[in-house]
Design a protein around this motif. Structure first.
Motif, PDB file in Angstrom:
ATOM      1  N   GLN A  55       0.821  -1.217   0.000  1.00  0.00           N
ATOM      2  CA  GLN A  55       0.000   0.000   0.000  1.00  0.00           C
ATOM      3  C   GLN A  55       0.854   1.265   0.000  1.00  0.00           C
ATOM      4  O   GLN A  55       2.011   1.250   0.404  1.00  0.00           O
ATOM      5  CB  GLN A  55      -0.964   0.003   1.186  1.00  0.00           C
ATOM      6  CG  GLN A  55      -0.345   0.307   2.525  1.00  0.00           C
ATOM      7  CD  GLN A  55      -1.400   0.349   3.619  1.00  0.00           C
ATOM      8  OE1 GLN A  55      -2.598   0.361   3.358  1.00  0.00           O
ATOM      9  NE2 GLN A  55      -0.950   0.353   4.858  1.00  0.00           N
ATOM     10  N   ASN A  56       0.251   2.330  -0.462  1.00  0.00           N
ATOM     11  CA  ASN A  56       0.900   3.643  -0.456  1.00  0.00           C
ATOM     12  C   ASN A  56       0.468   4.407   0.804  1.00  0.00           C
ATOM     13  O   ASN A  56      -0.334   3.899   1.589  1.00  0.00           O
ATOM     14  CB  ASN A  56       0.555   4.400  -1.755  1.00  0.00           C
ATOM     15  CG  ASN A  56      -0.930   4.660  -1.904  1.00  0.00           C
ATOM     16  OD1 ASN A  56      -1.661   4.841  -0.937  1.00  0.00           O
ATOM     17  ND2 ASN A  56      -1.398   4.666  -3.142  1.00  0.00           N
ATOM     18  N   PRO A  57       0.961   5.609   1.016  1.00  0.00           N
ATOM     19  CA  PRO A  57       0.588   6.369   2.231  1.00  0.00           C
ATOM     20  C   PRO A  57      -0.892   6.743   2.297  1.00  0.00           C
ATOM     21  O   PRO A  57      -1.384   7.173   3.330  1.00  0.00           O
ATOM     22  CB  PRO A  57       1.450   7.626   2.147  1.00  0.00           C
ATOM     23  CG  PRO A  57       2.575   7.276   1.257  1.00  0.00           C
ATOM     24  CD  PRO A  57       2.031   6.271   0.276  1.00  0.00           C
ATOM     25  N   PHE A  58      -1.619   6.587   1.191  1.00  0.00           N
ATOM     26  CA  PHE A  58      -3.034   6.958   1.146  1.00  0.00           C
ATOM     27  C   PHE A  58      -3.953   5.761   1.369  1.00  0.00           C
ATOM     28  O   PHE A  58      -5.144   5.811   1.091  1.00  0.00           O
ATOM     29  CB  PHE A  58      -3.338   7.653  -0.181  1.00  0.00           C
ATOM     30  CG  PHE A  58      -2.367   8.762  -0.476  1.00  0.00           C
ATOM     31  CD1 PHE A  58      -2.400   9.941   0.253  1.00  0.00           C
ATOM     32  CD2 PHE A  58      -1.383   8.594  -1.434  1.00  0.00           C
ATOM     33  CE1 PHE A  58      -1.480  10.952   0.002  1.00  0.00           C
ATOM     34  CE2 PHE A  58      -0.462   9.596  -1.676  1.00  0.00           C
ATOM     35  CZ  PHE A  58      -0.509  10.779  -0.964  1.00  0.00           C
ATOM     36  N   ARG A  59      -3.368   4.648   1.816  1.00  0.00           N
ATOM     37  CA  ARG A  59      -4.092   3.417   2.133  1.00  0.00           C
ATOM     38  C   ARG A  59      -4.798   2.808   0.931  1.00  0.00           C
ATOM     39  O   ARG A  59      -5.894   2.241   1.054  1.00  0.00           O
ATOM     40  CB  ARG A  59      -5.066   3.636   3.288  1.00  0.00           C
ATOM     41  CG  ARG A  59      -4.340   3.975   4.562  1.00  0.00           C
ATOM     42  CD  ARG A  59      -5.271   3.916   5.749  1.00  0.00           C
ATOM     43  NE  ARG A  59      -4.515   4.228   6.957  1.00  0.00           N
ATOM     44  CZ  ARG A  59      -4.863   5.147   7.814  1.00  0.00           C
ATOM     45  NH1 ARG A  59      -5.935   5.864   7.630  1.00  0.00           N
ATOM     46  NH2 ARG A  59      -4.119   5.355   8.881  1.00  0.00           N
ATOM     47  N   SER A  60      -4.188   2.949  -0.216  1.00  0.00           N
ATOM     48  CA  SER A  60      -4.645   2.225  -1.399  1.00  0.00           C
ATOM     49  C   SER A  60      -3.421   1.528  -1.997  1.00  0.00           C
ATOM     50  O   SER A  60      -2.299   1.740  -1.546  1.00  0.00           O
ATOM     51  CB  SER A  60      -5.304   3.166  -2.411  1.00  0.00           C
ATOM     52  OG  SER A  60      -4.376   4.100  -2.914  1.00  0.00           O
ATOM     53  N   TYR A  62      -0.347   0.593  -4.093  1.00  0.00           N
ATOM     54  CA  TYR A  62       0.713   1.323  -4.775  1.00  0.00           C
ATOM     55  C   TYR A  62       0.595   1.063  -6.279  1.00  0.00           C
ATOM     56  O   TYR A  62       0.382  -0.073  -6.704  1.00  0.00           O
ATOM     57  CB  TYR A  62       2.062   0.860  -4.223  1.00  0.00           C
ATOM     58  CG  TYR A  62       3.255   1.595  -4.758  1.00  0.00           C
ATOM     59  CD1 TYR A  62       3.336   2.971  -4.726  1.00  0.00           C
ATOM     60  CD2 TYR A  62       4.323   0.893  -5.303  1.00  0.00           C
ATOM     61  CE1 TYR A  62       4.442   3.642  -5.213  1.00  0.00           C
ATOM     62  CE2 TYR A  62       5.433   1.549  -5.800  1.00  0.00           C
ATOM     63  CZ  TYR A  62       5.485   2.926  -5.752  1.00  0.00           C
ATOM     64  OH  TYR A  62       6.579   3.584  -6.248  1.00  0.00           O
ATOM     65  N   LYS A 103      -9.794   4.342  -6.479  1.00  0.00           N
ATOM     66  CA  LYS A 103      -8.841   3.887  -5.471  1.00  0.00           C
ATOM     67  C   LYS A 103      -8.862   2.361  -5.396  1.00  0.00           C
ATOM     68  O   LYS A 103      -9.935   1.753  -5.283  1.00  0.00           O
ATOM     69  CB  LYS A 103      -9.241   4.502  -4.128  1.00  0.00           C
ATOM     70  CG  LYS A 103      -8.137   4.667  -3.157  1.00  0.00           C
ATOM     71  CD  LYS A 103      -8.646   5.484  -1.969  1.00  0.00           C
ATOM     72  CE  LYS A 103      -7.557   5.661  -0.962  1.00  0.00           C
ATOM     73  NZ  LYS A 103      -7.960   6.448   0.172  1.00  0.00           N
ATOM     74  N   THR A 105      -8.495  -0.726  -3.397  1.00  0.00           N
ATOM     75  CA  THR A 105      -8.467  -1.264  -2.035  1.00  0.00           C
ATOM     76  C   THR A 105      -9.096  -2.651  -2.059  1.00  0.00           C
ATOM     77  O   THR A 105      -9.822  -2.999  -2.988  1.00  0.00           O
ATOM     78  CB  THR A 105      -9.241  -0.359  -1.055  1.00  0.00           C
ATOM     79  OG1 THR A 105     -10.595  -0.250  -1.507  1.00  0.00           O
ATOM     80  CG2 THR A 105      -8.621   1.024  -0.963  1.00  0.00           C
TER      81      THR A 105
END
Length: 162
Positions: A55-60, A62, A103, A105
């Motif tokens: 995951q990236n810092p935005f919680r989705s 990468y 996004k 997820t």
């Protein structure tokens, strides 16, 4: 069709052999948690689940993990067509275009349905000393069936020693 495609398919459909294949040939995909959702001569679906590792810092997810999964969905179909061919056929991604729609997820499945076109292009590469190119599409969908990303790859194929 490549006469060796069924042997390659047995490797990909066997969970243990697939893990070994991915670890040996595509180690980043192994660590990112990619797996095969479905695989046959016409289509390939690659599953990836959002985790702390991808995951990236935005919680989705990468974007590079999405690109890896979508390349694998097309690449497995292509690799199945070049597997053990004589003469050998090289394959390479020449170009990538991506469109991120939503996004990513949860669990995402990236599907390429261009297996027949890849088969025909590899066969053409065996007859053409200049090689061939093909654009293929892979679409990522979430658990609700919503499109999260669309990728278009331009693959090149060239028979070696022609």
């Amino acid at each position: 069709m490549n006469p060796h495609f069924p042997a390659f398919k047995r490797i990909i459909k066997n969970p243990v052999l697939f893990k070994f294949f991915v670890f040996q040939k595509l180690s980043a995909a192994f660590w990112a948690g990619l797996s095969i959702a479905h695989f046959d001569e016409k289509s390939c679906g690659v599953r990836v689940k959002l985790s702390w590792f991808n995951q990236n810092p935005f919680r989705s997810m990468y974007f590079a993990v999405e690109a890896m999964a979508t390349e694998m969905s097309c690449g497995m179909l292509a690799f199945g067509q070049v597997y053990k061919r004589q003469p050998a056929v090289s394959m390479l991604v020449e170009k990538l275009e991506a469109k991120f729609v939503k996004k990513a997820t949860g669990v995402i499945i990236f599907t390429c349905e261009d297996g027949e076109a890849l088969r025909d292009t590899v066969n053409e590469a065996l007859a053409n000393p200049e090689g061939t190119k093909l654009q293929v599409t892979s679409i990522g969908r979430n658990q609700a069936g919503e499109i999260v990303a669309e990728f278009v790859f331009t693959w090149t194929f060239k028979a070696k020693n022609l």
